[in-house]
Scaffold this motif. Sequence first.
Motif, PDB file in Angstrom:
ATOM      1  N   ASP A   1       0.832  -1.208   0.000  1.00 56.72           N
ATOM      2  CA  ASP A   1       0.000   0.000   0.000  1.00 56.72           C
ATOM      3  C   ASP A   1       0.869   1.262   0.000  1.00 56.72           C
ATOM      4  N   VAL A   2       1.939   1.273   0.773  1.00 58.45           N
ATOM      5  CA  VAL A   2       2.831   2.439   0.801  1.00 58.45           C
ATOM      6  C   VAL A   2       3.513   2.608  -0.550  1.00 58.45           C
ATOM      7  N   LEU A   3       3.954   1.507  -1.135  1.00 55.30           N
ATOM      8  CA  LEU A   3       4.633   1.580  -2.434  1.00 55.30           C
ATOM      9  C   LEU A   3       3.678   1.895  -3.575  1.00 55.30           C
ATOM     10  N   GLY A   4       2.438   1.451  -3.464  1.00 49.60           N
ATOM     11  CA  GLY A   4       1.479   1.646  -4.537  1.00 49.60           C
ATOM     12  C   GLY A   4       1.739   0.752  -5.733  1.00 49.60           C
ATOM     13  N   ARG A   5       2.252  -0.464  -5.481  1.00 44.51           N
ATOM     14  CA  ARG A   5       2.513  -1.389  -6.576  1.00 44.51           C
ATOM     15  C   ARG A   5       2.298  -2.823  -6.098  1.00 44.51           C
ATOM     16  N   ALA A   6       1.923  -3.670  -7.062  1.00 47.27           N
ATOM     17  CA  ALA A   6       1.684  -5.076  -6.753  1.00 47.27           C
ATOM     18  C   ALA A   6       2.998  -5.776  -6.452  1.00 47.27           C
ATOM     19  N   VAL A   7       2.931  -6.747  -5.560  1.00 45.83           N
ATOM     20  CA  VAL A   7       4.117  -7.444  -5.105  1.00 45.83           C
ATOM     21  C   VAL A   7       3.860  -8.944  -5.104  1.00 45.83           C
ATOM     22  N   GLY A   8       4.805  -9.724  -5.647  1.00 48.63           N
ATOM     23  CA  GLY A   8       4.727 -11.167  -5.586  1.00 48.63           C
ATOM     24  C   GLY A   8       5.497 -11.689  -4.385  1.00 48.63           C
ATOM     25  N   ILE A   9       4.989 -12.748  -3.778  1.00 49.38           N
ATOM     26  CA  ILE A   9       5.646 -13.363  -2.626  1.00 49.38           C
ATOM     27  C   ILE A   9       5.926 -14.819  -2.962  1.00 49.38           C
ATOM     28  N   PRO A  10       7.194 -15.196  -3.109  1.00 45.47           N
ATOM     29  CA  PRO A  10       7.526 -16.570  -3.462  1.00 45.47           C
ATOM     30  C   PRO A  10       7.064 -17.566  -2.399  1.00 45.47           C
ATOM     31  N   GLU A  11       6.834 -18.780  -2.836  1.00 42.20           N
ATOM     32  CA  GLU A  11       6.379 -19.824  -1.925  1.00 42.20           C
ATOM     33  C   GLU A  11       7.389 -20.074  -0.818  1.00 42.20           C
ATOM     34  N   HIS A  12       8.672 -20.026  -1.147  1.00 40.39           N
ATOM     35  CA  HIS A  12       9.721 -20.226  -0.159  1.00 40.39           C
ATOM     36  C   HIS A  12      10.572 -18.958  -0.133  1.00 40.39           C
ATOM     37  N   ALA A  13      10.203 -18.044   0.754  1.00 37.38           N
ATOM     38  CA  ALA A  13      10.803 -16.711   0.750  1.00 37.38           C
ATOM     39  C   ALA A  13      12.042 -16.674   1.632  1.00 37.38           C
ATOM     40  N   GLU A  14      13.152 -17.206   1.131  1.00 35.82           N
ATOM     41  CA  GLU A  14      14.361 -17.219   1.936  1.00 35.82           C
ATOM     42  C   GLU A  14      15.598 -17.321   1.055  1.00 35.82           C
ATOM     43  N   SER A  15      16.714 -16.860   1.601  1.00 29.48           N
ATOM     44  CA  SER A  15      17.972 -16.882   0.865  1.00 29.48           C
ATOM     45  C   SER A  15      18.433 -18.305   0.586  1.00 29.48           C
ATOM     46  N   ALA A  16      18.180 -19.234   1.521  1.00 25.72           N
ATOM     47  CA  ALA A  16      18.623 -20.613   1.328  1.00 25.72           C
ATOM     48  C   ALA A  16      18.026 -21.212   0.059  1.00 25.72           C
ATOM     49  N   THR A  17      16.792 -20.851  -0.266  1.00 26.82           N
ATOM     50  CA  THR A  17      16.177 -21.346  -1.490  1.00 26.82           C
ATOM     51  C   THR A  17      16.941 -20.859  -2.711  1.00 26.82           C
TER      52      THR A  17
END
Length: 494
Positions: free
Chosen positions: A409-425
């Motif tokens: 909402d602050v950015l005003g843009r759509a955002v995708g969230i990966p299924e495994h949201a981590e650096s190890a992936t």
Amino acid sequence: MSDAPAADAVHIGLDLGTQSARAVAVDGTGRLVAAASRPLTGRRDGVRHEQDPEQWWSAVAAACRDTLTGIEPDRVRGLAVDATSGTVLLADERGGPLTPGLMYDDGRARAYTARVNKAGEDVWQELGYRTMQPSWALPKLLWLLDNTDFPGARLLHQADLVTWRLAGHQVAADAGHALKTGYHLVDERWPEDELARLGVPVALLPDVVRPGTVIGTVCADAASATGLPAGTPIVAGTTDGCAAQIGAGALAPGAWNAVLGTTLVLKGVSPHLVRDPGGVVYCHRGPGGTWLPGGASSSGAGALTRRFPGADPDALTARAAATGSTAVAYPLVGGGGERFPFRAPDATPFVLGDVAGDAEEFHALLLGTACVERLCLDRLDHIGAPVGGPLTFTGGGARNRYWSQLRADVLGRAVGIPEHAESATGMAVLAATASGATLEEAAAAMVRLRDERVPDPARHARLTPVYLDFVDELTRRGWLEPAVAAHAHGKAEQ
């Protein structure tokens, strides 16, 4: 010929964060087969932040053993390691630590930055970041050399200690971690003349290769300690921010990934080297001739755990969401000083607006992080980095649905969230290249999005003036350059 990873192959990603070491096993379709982690502890004393390097190895080994339980050894095809950027130590000729690990945000080397920036001025200008910061690895190396006496010592980045133990001998460092030690990413060499002026012998430094290069195989001792099959290829990794970017599949020009963990890290893709006149943004090398601009803030979720130790974050989030508060707290993690989206060694936390109780204060920190994130992207746009491509969120903060929505909402843009949201992936994806796939092919096969956060236009309109007030306060305090603030205002008016 290269090809997508085999569906039944398993690739291991190892991540050394601030608070834990994590291991994941991911198959060729992106399915998380297994994962485990072990806690890491550190010592903070003013500007100093240290960890015990032996704990890195013991935590990684234990996490690996748990992760690999029940996985057939012949399925494991490769591994890669990421770690925090700028964390270094001195080691002996057998890889034994001689010093604590000076962590990514350790600020004890402030007195050395002037020397570093004078001696390497031409190189740092060419590489685009202009000057080094006190928390970077090269100033910390000078501090180590002046404050210890270990003839024949070797500099190791955090990931180097782990890869040495895995291989049973020293192997090449990756260019991602070597950047903050002064490695010349354009010429792909150590700048020997500049280092000599600083009294740094090149023999102290590791060989360096690009991320994705096979640098060795798992030795018998490491196999016994970790459960990894002996002979498993070890692939040169990268920093935690770049690793999360790979794990999010953000590999095309204009794409960006925001990692919200203890601190906030933004990494994107550019077809050209991005040079920042303010010296805040720096670039790693990317695949296929691309560059990976970005920066690491001193703000982030660590401000929440510091202010509310032991609290239930889900319960606090629910209470915070119900407040409707628009107060903003500047969410610095440490005692003070900011690295990105501006450089201000004297920056300290503050609050804009009234907060009444824990719930409103917690919300102010959530909103403050979102404002810092928007300012990061505005600064990147100001210096010519392409920022209009897809945006993803990773890191522990991405698991908080309310916070992710607030950030969108602050950015005003759509955002995708990966299924495994981590650096190890991301390291598991990079490890898959050991079998012949390109990084793009591996990411296409293994990265899955589990969610999308679409901004609420009305809430974006309501929060934009809050963001601009935050920007103006940073400028009033003398921390943010007026030109960047003016650009942020101009973008908001478009």
